[in-house]
Design a protein around this motif. Structure first.
Motif, PDB file in Angstrom:
ATOM      1  N   MET A  39       0.807  -1.226   0.000  1.00 50.19           N
ATOM      2  CA  MET A  39       0.000   0.000   0.000  1.00 50.19           C
ATOM      3  C   MET A  39       0.837   1.271   0.000  1.00 50.19           C
ATOM      4  O   MET A  39       0.355   2.321  -0.410  1.00 50.19           O
ATOM      5  CB  MET A  39      -0.955  -0.001   1.201  1.00 50.19           C
ATOM      6  N   ASN A  40       2.063   1.184   0.479  1.00 53.45           N
ATOM      7  CA  ASN A  40       2.930   2.360   0.565  1.00 53.45           C
ATOM      8  C   ASN A  40       4.066   2.289  -0.451  1.00 53.45           C
ATOM      9  O   ASN A  40       5.139   2.831  -0.221  1.00 53.45           O
ATOM     10  CB  ASN A  40       3.521   2.491   1.981  1.00 53.45           C
ATOM     11  N   ALA A  41       3.839   1.639  -1.566  1.00 51.45           N
ATOM     12  CA  ALA A  41       4.899   1.428  -2.568  1.00 51.45           C
ATOM     13  C   ALA A  41       5.488   2.747  -3.070  1.00 51.45           C
ATOM     14  O   ALA A  41       6.649   2.785  -3.470  1.00 51.45           O
ATOM     15  CB  ALA A  41       4.362   0.612  -3.740  1.00 51.45           C
ATOM     16  N   ASP A  42       4.717   3.823  -3.036  1.00 55.08           N
ATOM     17  CA  ASP A  42       5.202   5.121  -3.505  1.00 55.08           C
ATOM     18  C   ASP A  42       5.930   5.908  -2.414  1.00 55.08           C
ATOM     19  O   ASP A  42       6.258   7.072  -2.614  1.00 55.08           O
ATOM     20  CB  ASP A  42       4.031   5.971  -4.019  1.00 55.08           C
ATOM     21  N   THR A  43       6.157   5.277  -1.271  1.00 49.38           N
ATOM     22  CA  THR A  43       6.788   5.949  -0.135  1.00 49.38           C
ATOM     23  C   THR A  43       8.234   5.477  -0.012  1.00 49.38           C
ATOM     24  O   THR A  43       8.526   4.310  -0.243  1.00 49.38           O
ATOM     25  CB  THR A  43       6.002   5.613   1.160  1.00 49.38           C
ATOM     26  N   ALA A  44       9.118   6.381   0.370  1.00 51.67           N
ATOM     27  CA  ALA A  44      10.537   6.040   0.497  1.00 51.67           C
ATOM     28  C   ALA A  44      10.757   4.881   1.472  1.00 51.67           C
ATOM     29  O   ALA A  44      11.551   3.995   1.219  1.00 51.67           O
ATOM     30  CB  ALA A  44      11.333   7.263   0.935  1.00 51.67           C
ATOM     31  N   ASP A  45      10.062   4.886   2.601  1.00 53.76           N
ATOM     32  CA  ASP A  45      10.190   3.824   3.608  1.00 53.76           C
ATOM     33  C   ASP A  45       8.820   3.177   3.790  1.00 53.76           C
ATOM     34  O   ASP A  45       8.093   3.511   4.718  1.00 53.76           O
ATOM     35  CB  ASP A  45      10.712   4.401   4.929  1.00 53.76           C
ATOM     36  N   ALA A  46       8.474   2.269   2.902  1.00 53.33           N
ATOM     37  CA  ALA A  46       7.130   1.682   2.891  1.00 53.33           C
ATOM     38  C   ALA A  46       6.742   1.024   4.207  1.00 53.33           C
ATOM     39  O   ALA A  46       5.599   1.107   4.634  1.00 53.33           O
ATOM     40  CB  ALA A  46       7.019   0.671   1.748  1.00 53.33           C
ATOM     41  N   GLU A  47       7.697   0.368   4.876  1.00 52.84           N
ATOM     42  CA  GLU A  47       7.377  -0.300   6.144  1.00 52.84           C
ATOM     43  C   GLU A  47       7.342   0.671   7.317  1.00 52.84           C
ATOM     44  O   GLU A  47       6.883   0.320   8.395  1.00 52.84           O
ATOM     45  CB  GLU A  47       8.389  -1.413   6.426  1.00 52.84           C
ATOM     46  N   GLY A  48       7.821   1.885   7.130  1.00 56.00           N
ATOM     47  CA  GLY A  48       7.914   2.849   8.225  1.00 56.00           C
ATOM     48  C   GLY A  48       6.749   3.811   8.322  1.00 56.00           C
ATOM     49  O   GLY A  48       6.808   4.777   9.084  1.00 56.00           O
ATOM     50  N   VAL A  49       5.679   3.542   7.569  1.00 56.24           N
ATOM     51  CA  VAL A  49       4.513   4.419   7.572  1.00 56.24           C
ATOM     52  C   VAL A  49       3.253   3.569   7.692  1.00 56.24           C
ATOM     53  O   VAL A  49       3.096   2.601   6.942  1.00 56.24           O
ATOM     54  CB  VAL A  49       4.446   5.241   6.256  1.00 56.24           C
ATOM     55  N   PRO A  50       2.345   3.914   8.610  1.00 57.23           N
ATOM     56  CA  PRO A  50       1.095   3.148   8.686  1.00 57.23           C
ATOM     57  C   PRO A  50       0.345   3.164   7.358  1.00 57.23           C
ATOM     58  O   PRO A  50       0.260   4.195   6.685  1.00 57.23           O
ATOM     59  CB  PRO A  50       0.295   3.890   9.770  1.00 57.23           C
ATOM     60  N   ALA A  51      -0.173   2.015   6.990  1.00 53.83           N
ATOM     61  CA  ALA A  51      -0.953   1.876   5.763  1.00 53.83           C
ATOM     62  C   ALA A  51      -2.391   2.330   6.017  1.00 53.83           C
ATOM     63  O   ALA A  51      -2.817   2.506   7.160  1.00 53.83           O
ATOM     64  CB  ALA A  51      -0.937   0.416   5.298  1.00 53.83           C
ATOM     65  N   GLU A  52      -3.140   2.462   4.933  1.00 54.21           N
ATOM     66  CA  GLU A  52      -4.525   2.907   5.039  1.00 54.21           C
ATOM     67  C   GLU A  52      -5.342   1.968   5.935  1.00 54.21           C
ATOM     68  O   GLU A  52      -6.193   2.414   6.704  1.00 54.21           O
ATOM     69  CB  GLU A  52      -5.154   2.998   3.641  1.00 54.21           C
ATOM     70  N   TRP A  53      -5.081   0.669   5.852  1.00 57.68           N
ATOM     71  CA  TRP A  53      -5.777  -0.294   6.719  1.00 57.68           C
ATOM     72  C   TRP A  53      -5.581   0.064   8.184  1.00 57.68           C
ATOM     73  O   TRP A  53      -6.516   0.012   8.980  1.00 57.68           O
ATOM     74  CB  TRP A  53      -5.251  -1.706   6.442  1.00 57.68           C
ATOM     75  N   GLU A  54      -4.365   0.434   8.570  1.00 61.06           N
ATOM     76  CA  GLU A  54      -4.076   0.797   9.955  1.00 61.06           C
ATOM     77  C   GLU A  54      -4.780   2.090  10.351  1.00 61.06           C
ATOM     78  O   GLU A  54      -5.229   2.234  11.494  1.00 61.06           O
ATOM     79  CB  GLU A  54      -2.573   0.958  10.154  1.00 61.06           C
ATOM     80  N   ARG A  55      -4.861   3.026   9.433  1.00 60.44           N
ATOM     81  CA  ARG A  55      -5.548   4.296   9.703  1.00 60.44           C
ATOM     82  C   ARG A  55      -7.044   4.069   9.950  1.00 60.44           C
ATOM     83  O   ARG A  55      -7.663   4.798  10.712  1.00 60.44           O
ATOM     84  CB  ARG A  55      -5.359   5.265   8.535  1.00 60.44           C
ATOM     85  N   ARG A  56      -7.614   3.052   9.299  1.00 57.19           N
ATOM     86  CA  ARG A  56      -9.036   2.750   9.473  1.00 57.19           C
ATOM     87  C   ARG A  56      -9.304   1.926  10.729  1.00 57.19           C
ATOM     88  O   ARG A  56     -10.430   1.922  11.232  1.00 57.19           O
ATOM     89  CB  ARG A  56      -9.574   2.016   8.243  1.00 57.19           C
ATOM     90  N   GLN A  57      -8.291   1.183  11.202  1.00 56.98           N
ATOM     91  CA  GLN A  57      -8.448   0.320  12.375  1.00 56.98           C
ATOM     92  C   GLN A  57      -7.271   0.544  13.334  1.00 56.98           C
ATOM     93  O   GLN A  57      -6.502  -0.391  13.598  1.00 56.98           O
ATOM     94  CB  GLN A  57      -8.496  -1.134  11.946  1.00 56.98           C
TER      95      GLN A  57
END
Length: 156
Positions: A39-57
């Protein structure tokens, strides 16, 4: 196969033996990291940012992150009596914000351990890209408020 149940510390501990629980938490956390990578493929540190799923739950995501890091959850029995010392999660006053308390049974010393324990929780969550701030409430009770950073444009 049963759905994975996170341990929020606000209910009884999920059923199962310790080794089976550890394996389930590890698998669920690896799944969370995979979701982040996708989900964060366009982010420099994909594992270091909460994904949309986490933002919803956010409560589920924070619970999984803490348990995967070895932080113990609190628990209550069927009558609502606190039976274990650890983190206890719930929704804060603002939408999308998780409140993290450090609770235990009467006489457990949880209040005295709260400062160090919550600092460890904050460190775990910050490494995973969450914003975590400590507050003091009534009778100087310490707690954290945790939220994902504001969503912004993709970074590269």
């Amino acid at each position: 196969m049963a759905e994975f149940e996170v341990a929020t510390g606000a209910a009884e501990l999920p059923a199962g033996d310790d080794r089976g629980r550890e394996a389930a938490v590890r698998t669920a956390f690896e799944g969370l990291l995979q979701i982040r990578r996708l989900m964060n493929a366009d982010t420099a540190d994909a594992e270091g940012v909460p994904a949309e799923w986490e933002r919803r739950q956010p409560v589920r995501a924070v619970a999984l992150a803490l348990e995967a890091a070895g932080v113990p959850p609190s628990a209550v029995d069927a009558e609502g009596r606190r039976t274990a010392t650890g983190y206890c999660l719930g929704a804060a006053d603002r939408t999308g914000v998780v409140r993290v308390d450090w609770l235990g049974p009467p006489g457990s010393g949880a209040g005295y351990a709260a400062e160090d324990a919550l600092r460890k929780c904050a460190d775990v969550l910050r490494r995973l890209g969450w914003d975590a701030l400590e507050y003091r409430g009534a009778r100087r009770h310490r707690y954290l408020e945790v939220e994902p950073p504001p969503a912004g444009p993709p970074r590269r």
